[in-house]
Motif scaffolding. Sequence first.
Motif, PDB file in Angstrom:
ATOM      1  N   VAL A 102       0.842  -1.193   0.000  1.00  0.00           N
ATOM      2  CA  VAL A 102       0.000   0.000   0.000  1.00  0.00           C
ATOM      3  C   VAL A 102       0.881   1.248   0.000  1.00  0.00           C
ATOM      4  N   LEU A 106       0.838   4.373  -2.747  1.00  0.00           N
ATOM      5  CA  LEU A 106       0.667   5.774  -2.376  1.00  0.00           C
ATOM      6  C   LEU A 106       1.854   6.625  -2.812  1.00  0.00           C
ATOM      7  N   GLU A 112      -4.206   8.773  -3.125  1.00  0.00           N
ATOM      8  CA  GLU A 112      -3.893   9.388  -1.840  1.00  0.00           C
ATOM      9  C   GLU A 112      -4.254   8.536  -0.633  1.00  0.00           C
ATOM     10  N   ARG A 113      -5.137   7.551  -0.849  1.00  0.00           N
ATOM     11  CA  ARG A 113      -5.562   6.712   0.270  1.00  0.00           C
ATOM     12  C   ARG A 113      -6.046   5.382  -0.279  1.00  0.00           C
ATOM     13  N   VAL A 114      -5.785   4.309   0.461  1.00  0.00           N
ATOM     14  CA  VAL A 114      -6.320   2.983   0.150  1.00  0.00           C
ATOM     15  C   VAL A 114      -7.172   2.583   1.343  1.00  0.00           C
ATOM     16  N   VAL A 115      -8.440   2.282   1.078  1.00  0.00           N
ATOM     17  CA  VAL A 115      -9.342   1.866   2.142  1.00  0.00           C
ATOM     18  C   VAL A 115      -9.820   0.448   1.865  1.00  0.00           C
ATOM     19  N   ALA A 120     -11.433   0.633   7.604  1.00  0.00           N
ATOM     20  CA  ALA A 120     -10.663   1.876   7.627  1.00  0.00           C
ATOM     21  C   ALA A 120      -9.559   1.849   6.570  1.00  0.00           C
ATOM     22  N   ALA A 121      -8.693   2.846   6.626  1.00  0.00           N
ATOM     23  CA  ALA A 121      -7.558   2.925   5.709  1.00  0.00           C
ATOM     24  C   ALA A 121      -6.630   1.735   5.920  1.00  0.00           C
ATOM     25  N   GLU A 142     -10.088  13.482  -2.631  1.00  0.00           N
ATOM     26  CA  GLU A 142      -8.913  12.614  -2.734  1.00  0.00           C
ATOM     27  C   GLU A 142      -9.176  11.468  -3.709  1.00  0.00           C
ATOM     28  N   VAL A 144      -9.095   7.830  -4.059  1.00  0.00           N
ATOM     29  CA  VAL A 144      -9.129   6.747  -3.076  1.00  0.00           C
ATOM     30  C   VAL A 144      -9.316   5.415  -3.799  1.00  0.00           C
TER      31      VAL A 144
END
Length: 170
Positions: A102, A106, A112-115, A120-121, A142, A144
Amino acid sequence: MILGLSLGHRTVREAEHWLATHVTPLGLPDLVACTHLVATPYPHVALSVAVPAAADRLAELPATPPELHEAAERAAAEHAAGRSGRAVRYPGVDRMVGTLTVGEVLAGSAIERVVVLGSAAAGPDLPLDTRDLVRPEWRDGELVLVAMPHYTGGLAPFEVPDPTPCCADH
């Protein structure tokens, strides 16, 4: 500059193919191109294309037909606001192959984010089997990536490369 296009593509696959043959060859490294599902005036896939530098190159793209202007404008506005849009092209997309952590995703892309779906992230050390198809979406400003647990113990993008035909256009 963000350009909205609505050319009447009936499926995401058609829209992605059009992007690959008409936008990707422009060679713009900071390009972000997204698909948007729209319902009016009929169900189809609109596009948004953002490129901060060399925006004049986007003038080479075709004009949206008048009946689809509203869908094109909505796609551009949603992309500009970071509210929606499924990114097909974005900085680093070409490096999103194989298995990466991950943290590598990024650091090596515009994501900007991996959920994790329903969670959650994701932590930076978790492996992500990209399946060579990484399509983040705009959420709250973002890009995502939504992921799910993978049988290897890590994660995989929620979107699968070859969905079953009954679900391919949803």
